[in-house]
Design a protein around this motif. Structure first.
Motif, PDB file in Angstrom:
ATOM      1  N   LEU A  64      12.519   8.649  -4.759  1.00 21.45           N
ATOM      2  CA  LEU A  64      11.473   8.358  -5.744  1.00 21.45           C
ATOM      3  C   LEU A  64      10.909   9.640  -6.341  1.00 21.45           C
ATOM      4  N   LEU A  65      10.587  10.610  -5.487  1.00 18.69           N
ATOM      5  CA  LEU A  65       9.987  11.852  -5.978  1.00 18.69           C
ATOM      6  C   LEU A  65      10.946  12.585  -6.912  1.00 18.69           C
ATOM      7  N   ALA A  66      12.227  12.608  -6.543  1.00 17.32           N
ATOM      8  CA  ALA A  66      13.210  13.273  -7.399  1.00 17.32           C
ATOM      9  C   ALA A  66      13.366  12.541  -8.726  1.00 17.32           C
ATOM     10  N   ALA A  67      13.384  11.201  -8.677  1.00 17.66           N
ATOM     11  CA  ALA A  67      13.529  10.414  -9.905  1.00 17.66           C
ATOM     12  C   ALA A  67      12.351  10.619 -10.839  1.00 17.66           C
ATOM     13  N   ARG A  68      11.152  10.662 -10.278  1.00 19.79           N
ATOM     14  CA  ARG A  68       9.961  10.822 -11.127  1.00 19.79           C
ATOM     15  C   ARG A  68       9.853  12.240 -11.683  1.00 19.79           C
TER      16      ARG A  68
ATOM     17  N   ASP B  45       0.833  -1.206   0.000  1.00 22.89           N
ATOM     18  CA  ASP B  45       0.000   0.000   0.000  1.00 22.89           C
ATOM     19  C   ASP B  45       0.867   1.255   0.000  1.00 22.89           C
ATOM     20  N   VAL B  46       1.915   1.255   0.809  1.00 23.28           N
ATOM     21  CA  VAL B  46       2.820   2.406   0.847  1.00 23.28           C
ATOM     22  C   VAL B  46       3.474   2.618  -0.510  1.00 23.28           C
ATOM     23  N   LEU B  47       3.908   1.545  -1.156  1.00 25.99           N
ATOM     24  CA  LEU B  47       4.545   1.666  -2.468  1.00 25.99           C
ATOM     25  C   LEU B  47       3.575   2.238  -3.493  1.00 25.99           C
ATOM     26  N   GLN B  48       2.331   1.754  -3.465  1.00 24.85           N
ATOM     27  CA  GLN B  48       1.332   2.260  -4.408  1.00 24.85           C
ATOM     28  C   GLN B  48       1.047   3.743  -4.157  1.00 24.85           C
ATOM     29  N   ARG B  49       0.972   4.128  -2.881  1.00 23.76           N
ATOM     30  CA  ARG B  49       0.704   5.524  -2.535  1.00 23.76           C
ATOM     31  C   ARG B  49       1.892   6.416  -2.921  1.00 23.76           C
ATOM     32  N   ALA B  50       3.100   5.909  -2.747  1.00 19.82           N
ATOM     33  CA  ALA B  50       4.284   6.684  -3.105  1.00 19.82           C
ATOM     34  C   ALA B  50       4.308   6.959  -4.608  1.00 19.82           C
ATOM     35  N   GLU B  51       4.050   5.938  -5.404  1.00 18.51           N
ATOM     36  CA  GLU B  51       4.025   6.125  -6.860  1.00 18.51           C
ATOM     37  C   GLU B  51       2.859   7.034  -7.271  1.00 18.51           C
ATOM     38  N   ALA B  52       1.736   6.909  -6.577  1.00 16.84           N
ATOM     39  CA  ALA B  52       0.578   7.757  -6.891  1.00 16.84           C
ATOM     40  C   ALA B  52       0.902   9.223  -6.632  1.00 16.84           C
ATOM     41  N   LEU B  53       1.564   9.510  -5.510  1.00 17.50           N
ATOM     42  CA  LEU B  53       1.946  10.890  -5.220  1.00 17.50           C
ATOM     43  C   LEU B  53       2.965  11.392  -6.231  1.00 17.50           C
ATOM     44  N   ALA B  54       3.956  10.559  -6.540  1.00 22.70           N
ATOM     45  CA  ALA B  54       5.010  10.966  -7.470  1.00 22.70           C
ATOM     46  C   ALA B  54       4.475  11.257  -8.863  1.00 22.70           C
ATOM     47  N   ALA B  55       3.335  10.676  -9.216  1.00 14.61           N
ATOM     48  CA  ALA B  55       2.761  10.880 -10.541  1.00 14.61           C
ATOM     49  C   ALA B  55       2.071  12.232 -10.682  1.00 14.61           C
ATOM     50  N   LEU B  56       1.856  12.924  -9.576  1.00 13.65           N
ATOM     51  CA  LEU B  56       1.126  14.188  -9.602  1.00 13.65           C
ATOM     52  C   LEU B  56       2.076  15.367  -9.792  1.00 13.65           C
TER      53      LEU B  56
ATOM     54  N   PRO C  53       9.398  11.147 -15.602  1.00 16.23           N
ATOM     55  CA  PRO C  53       8.050  10.649 -15.264  1.00 16.23           C
ATOM     56  C   PRO C  53       7.782   9.297 -15.924  1.00 16.23           C
ATOM     57  N   VAL C  54       6.947   8.511 -15.272  1.00 11.30           N
ATOM     58  CA  VAL C  54       6.552   7.220 -15.836  1.00 11.30           C
ATOM     59  C   VAL C  54       5.041   7.212 -16.005  1.00 11.30           C
ATOM     60  N   ASP C  55       4.573   6.389 -16.893  1.00 10.70           N
ATOM     61  CA  ASP C  55       3.136   6.268 -17.143  1.00 10.70           C
ATOM     62  C   ASP C  55       2.519   5.428 -16.037  1.00 10.70           C
TER      63      ASP C  55
END
Length: 303
Positions: free
Chosen positions: A117-121, A38-49, A125-127
């Protein structure tokens, strides 16, 4: 300087966090793994914004994290750790357990991996459109709440007053039916019926929202996260209150339909066990913010 490595968050979520929960907090292995996912999914979700959306989403939590570890981490990163980790299924385990002090290292060790993660995205950015995003679409569903948190974001740096212009939108109704559950009998006003991420509404909260809808009402809470750590539910609550012209006072914020206020200078730590401590400490409160805090204190016989 080494490039940010997004795989750090995977290691944290798949190995470090579940291991800490299992060994140090006696969390069931299956639940620990689900928390990590869940944390991983939330981290990627935030990074996508977009960056601005990330900043708006953390606005309800900034006032409570300034002294979180690692102390040297930027304030916005600490708030993002709260949004991603503290407000994940980890909260459900804390509610059911509880985890007690185990939450501190669990969130502390997330700062570095999440920052990477945030800096990398940002760089590449990834789809992520195919994955569910618990933070997407909140601005459209709850335009008043989003405008309010956007104004808080602008006002936070210098403190004091920031203007707020609420957009026109349908007036929401109170939660009803299966969304609402009665609280169990208790003499303790601090009793927690649900975990802070549960989307359902405690009947007492619904009653409070109904009272606020009657007009000219000031709600006091130690921090906005006391309403909910579920971003969808918290936005929904703010949307309802702002639509009905209510005023919200927290330890460091004052939210009104026309403006928002932030304590100047050093923040005061919200204390849910002593919810009125914030209004008694008026350092850094100016103008209307100070007057409202003093009025709330007087109404509750604290002055």
């Amino acid at each position: 300087m080494a490039a940010p490595d997004p795989t750090h968050i995977v290691v944290y979520c798949r190995d470090v966090l579940p291991g800490m929960l299992i060994k140090a907090c006696d969390v069931d292995e299956d639940l620990a793994r689900r928390i990590g996912d869940d944390v991983l999914q939330r981290a990627e979700a935030l990074a996508a914004l977009p960056q601005r959306a990330q900043d708006v989403l953390i606005a309800p939590f900034v006032e409570e994290v300034y002294d979180h570890k690692p102390l040297e981490s930027p304030l916005d990163l600490k708030a993002k750790v709260t949004l991603v980790v503290r407000n994940s299924l980890l909260e459900q385990a804390h509610h059911d357990g509880p985890l007690d002090d185990g939450i501190i290292p669990a969130t502390q060790y997330a700062a570095g991996p999440l920052s990477h993660l945030l800096a990398a995205r940002r760089r590449q950015p990834v789809d992520n459109d195919q994955s569910p995003n618990p933070f997407a679409g909140l601005a459209e569903r709850y335009p008043r709440a989003w405008a309010c948190l956007d104004a808080l974001t602008d006002t936070f740096a210098d403190g004091g007053r920031g203007p707020l212009r609420l957009p026109s939108a349908p007036v929401p109704s109170l939660p009803s039916g299966d969304e609402v559950a009665a609280a169990p009998p208790s003499d303790d006003d601090m009793v927690t019926v649900f975990s802070a991420i549960d989307p359902r509404f405690d009947q007492r909260l619904v009653d409070l929202l109904g009272k606020a809808a009657e007009g000219d009402f000031v709600l006091y809470t130690s921090a906005l996260s006391r309403y909910s750590r579920n971003s969808e539910k918290l936005h929904r609550i703010l949307e309802f209150l702002l639509a009905h012209r209510a005023t919200i006072l927290t330890t460091n914020y004052l939210i009104r339909p026309t403006d928002v206020w932030v304590r100047r200078g050093a923040l005061v730590k919200p204390d849910s066990s002593k919810p009125f401590a914030g209004v008694l400490d008026t350092r850094g409160l100016v103008g209307t913010h100070r007057k409202v805090a003093e009025s709330v204190a007087a109404q509750h016989g604290l002055r």
